[in-house]
Motif scaffolding. Structure first.
Motif, PDB file in Angstrom:
ATOM      1  N   ASP A  37      -2.828 -13.281  18.076  1.00 55.89           N
ATOM      2  CA  ASP A  37      -3.987 -12.492  18.378  1.00 55.89           C
ATOM      3  C   ASP A  37      -3.811 -11.042  18.066  1.00 55.89           C
ATOM      4  OD1 ASP A  37      -1.615 -11.895  20.031  1.00 55.89           O
ATOM      5  OD2 ASP A  37      -2.801 -12.230  21.903  1.00 55.89           O
ATOM      6  N   TRP A  38      -3.224 -10.906  16.921  1.00 57.84           N
ATOM      7  CA  TRP A  38      -3.102  -9.289  16.385  1.00 57.84           C
ATOM      8  C   TRP A  38      -2.758  -9.757  14.853  1.00 57.84           C
ATOM      9  CZ3 TRP A  38       1.555  -7.969  14.182  1.00 57.84           C
ATOM     10  CH2 TRP A  38       2.524  -8.751  14.190  1.00 57.84           C
ATOM     11  N   ALA A  39      -3.167  -8.438  14.173  1.00 52.94           N
ATOM     12  CA  ALA A  39      -2.759  -8.493  12.842  1.00 52.94           C
ATOM     13  C   ALA A  39      -2.766  -6.986  12.394  1.00 52.94           C
ATOM     14  CB  ALA A  39      -3.760  -9.279  11.969  1.00 52.94           C
ATOM     15  N   ILE A  40      -1.944  -6.790  11.362  1.00 55.07           N
ATOM     16  CA  ILE A  40      -1.731  -5.547  10.844  1.00 55.07           C
ATOM     17  C   ILE A  40      -1.848  -5.577   9.380  1.00 55.07           C
ATOM     18  CG2 ILE A  40      -0.374  -3.296  10.528  1.00 55.07           C
ATOM     19  CD1 ILE A  40       1.270  -4.187  13.403  1.00 55.07           C
ATOM     20  N   GLU A  41      -2.584  -4.697   8.786  1.00 54.49           N
ATOM     21  CA  GLU A  41      -2.379  -4.717   7.211  1.00 54.49           C
ATOM     22  C   GLU A  41      -1.636  -3.503   6.790  1.00 54.49           C
ATOM     23  OE1 GLU A  41      -6.677  -3.856   6.439  1.00 54.49           O
ATOM     24  OE2 GLU A  41      -7.051  -5.843   5.805  1.00 54.49           O
ATOM     25  N   LEU A  42      -0.908  -3.950   5.852  1.00 55.24           N
ATOM     26  CA  LEU A  42       0.166  -2.998   5.309  1.00 55.24           C
ATOM     27  C   LEU A  42      -0.027  -2.769   3.840  1.00 55.24           C
ATOM     28  CD1 LEU A  42       3.665  -5.149   6.625  1.00 55.24           C
ATOM     29  CD2 LEU A  42       2.322  -3.115   7.691  1.00 55.24           C
ATOM     30  N   SER A  43       0.385  -1.388   3.446  1.00 56.88           N
ATOM     31  CA  SER A  43       0.521  -0.888   2.229  1.00 56.88           C
ATOM     32  C   SER A  43       1.613  -1.870   1.509  1.00 56.88           C
ATOM     33  CB  SER A  43       0.806   0.401   2.103  1.00 56.88           C
ATOM     34  OG  SER A  43       2.163   0.619   2.348  1.00 56.88           O
ATOM     35  N   LYS A  44       1.633  -1.845  -0.002  1.00 57.04           N
ATOM     36  CA  LYS A  44       2.417  -2.439  -0.573  1.00 57.04           C
ATOM     37  C   LYS A  44       3.753  -1.869  -0.258  1.00 57.04           C
ATOM     38  CE  LYS A  44       3.754  -3.609  -5.439  1.00 57.04           C
ATOM     39  NZ  LYS A  44       3.436  -3.554  -6.985  1.00 57.04           N
ATOM     40  N   VAL A  45       4.043  -0.703  -0.294  1.00 52.40           N
ATOM     41  CA  VAL A  45       5.255  -0.215   0.260  1.00 52.40           C
ATOM     42  C   VAL A  45       5.938  -0.444   1.624  1.00 52.40           C
ATOM     43  CG1 VAL A  45       6.841   2.017   0.398  1.00 52.40           C
ATOM     44  CG2 VAL A  45       5.126   1.839  -1.233  1.00 52.40           C
ATOM     45  N   GLU A  46       4.878  -0.510   2.642  1.00 54.49           N
ATOM     46  CA  GLU A  46       5.286  -0.869   3.858  1.00 54.49           C
ATOM     47  C   GLU A  46       5.635  -2.433   4.047  1.00 54.49           C
ATOM     48  OE1 GLU A  46       2.048   1.874   6.532  1.00 54.49           O
ATOM     49  OE2 GLU A  46       1.418   0.026   5.569  1.00 54.49           O
ATOM     50  N   PHE A  47       4.909  -3.346   3.009  1.00 55.10           N
ATOM     51  CA  PHE A  47       5.253  -4.711   3.046  1.00 55.10           C
ATOM     52  C   PHE A  47       6.594  -4.829   2.277  1.00 55.10           C
ATOM     53  CE2 PHE A  47       4.594  -9.036   1.947  1.00 55.10           C
ATOM     54  CZ  PHE A  47       4.077  -9.683   2.932  1.00 55.10           C
ATOM     55  N   ALA A  48       6.859  -4.181   1.481  1.00 52.28           N
ATOM     56  CA  ALA A  48       8.285  -4.255   0.787  1.00 52.28           C
ATOM     57  C   ALA A  48       9.184  -3.918   1.865  1.00 52.28           C
ATOM     58  CB  ALA A  48       8.183  -3.433  -0.395  1.00 52.28           C
ATOM     59  N   ASP A  49       9.182  -2.888   2.893  1.00 56.51           N
ATOM     60  CA  ASP A  49       9.833  -2.584   3.637  1.00 56.51           C
ATOM     61  C   ASP A  49      10.211  -3.472   4.471  1.00 56.51           C
ATOM     62  OD1 ASP A  49      10.652  -0.262   2.435  1.00 56.51           O
ATOM     63  OD2 ASP A  49       9.898   1.139   4.144  1.00 56.51           O
ATOM     64  N   PHE A  50       9.020  -4.148   5.062  1.00 55.84           N
ATOM     65  CA  PHE A  50       9.060  -5.075   6.069  1.00 55.84           C
ATOM     66  C   PHE A  50       9.896  -6.535   5.417  1.00 55.84           C
ATOM     67  CE2 PHE A  50       7.339  -9.197   7.237  1.00 55.84           C
ATOM     68  CZ  PHE A  50       7.561  -8.999   8.486  1.00 55.84           C
ATOM     69  N   CYS A  51       9.481  -6.656   4.380  1.00 57.51           N
ATOM     70  CA  CYS A  51      10.368  -8.077   3.688  1.00 57.51           C
ATOM     71  C   CYS A  51      11.914  -7.500   3.908  1.00 57.51           C
ATOM     72  CB  CYS A  51      10.093  -8.469   2.248  1.00 57.51           C
ATOM     73  SG  CYS A  51       8.052  -8.988   2.369  1.00 57.51           S
ATOM     74  N   ARG A  52      12.479  -6.162   3.043  1.00 62.44           N
ATOM     75  CA  ARG A  52      13.637  -5.887   2.753  1.00 62.44           C
ATOM     76  C   ARG A  52      14.382  -5.899   4.341  1.00 62.44           C
ATOM     77  NH1 ARG A  52      15.859  -1.105   3.307  1.00 62.44           N
ATOM     78  NH2 ARG A  52      13.890  -0.035   3.384  1.00 62.44           N
TER      79      ARG A  52
END
Length: 122
Positions: A31-46
């Motif tokens: 019931d939630w979602a956040i769109e991330l920038s490329k850098v944010e997504f890379a940080d999330f994965c790392r």
């Protein structure tokens, strides 16, 4: 035409859209979602990888009934895992700009982690 990937399971969503310039990444729950920038997504994965590795390593250090909480952060976001090495929840807070937060319960984190590793967007 660019690539668009959306993976989802019970309690989680993970996406990547190469056509989207500002926020190509997507993370979410039921019931939630956040769109991330490329850098944010890379940080999330790392950071997610770092925390998962830490939890795996802690399995040998803790007694079976011991819970643990670990956190990792970058300039852009903060992640925390909490629970047992074999099953833990994950929480995210964006530190800049949009100020969003979300979390996944322990029963979905393992599947989310496996799918994140398969994305290979970078």
């Amino acid at each position: 035409m660019g690539d668009r990937i959306l993976k989802q399971g019970q309690g989680w969503r993970l996406g990547w859209n190469t056509e989207e310039i500002a926020y190509p990444g997507l993370i979410g729950g039921d019931d939630w979602a956040i769109e991330l920038s490329k850098v944010e997504f890379a940080d999330f994965c790392r950071l997610f990888e770092q925390l998962a590795t830490t939890m795996e390593a802690m399995a040998e250090e803790l007694m079976e009934e011991e819970r643990i909480a670990c956190e990792a952060e970058s300039e852009l976001l903060w992640l925390e895992v909490e629970g047992f090495p074999q099953g833990y929840s994950l929480r995210i807070i964006l530190n800049q700009g949009r100020r969003c937060e979300g979390n996944w319960p322990a029963e979905v984190v393992s599947e989310l982690y496996q799918e994140m590793q398969k994305l290979n967007t970078f």
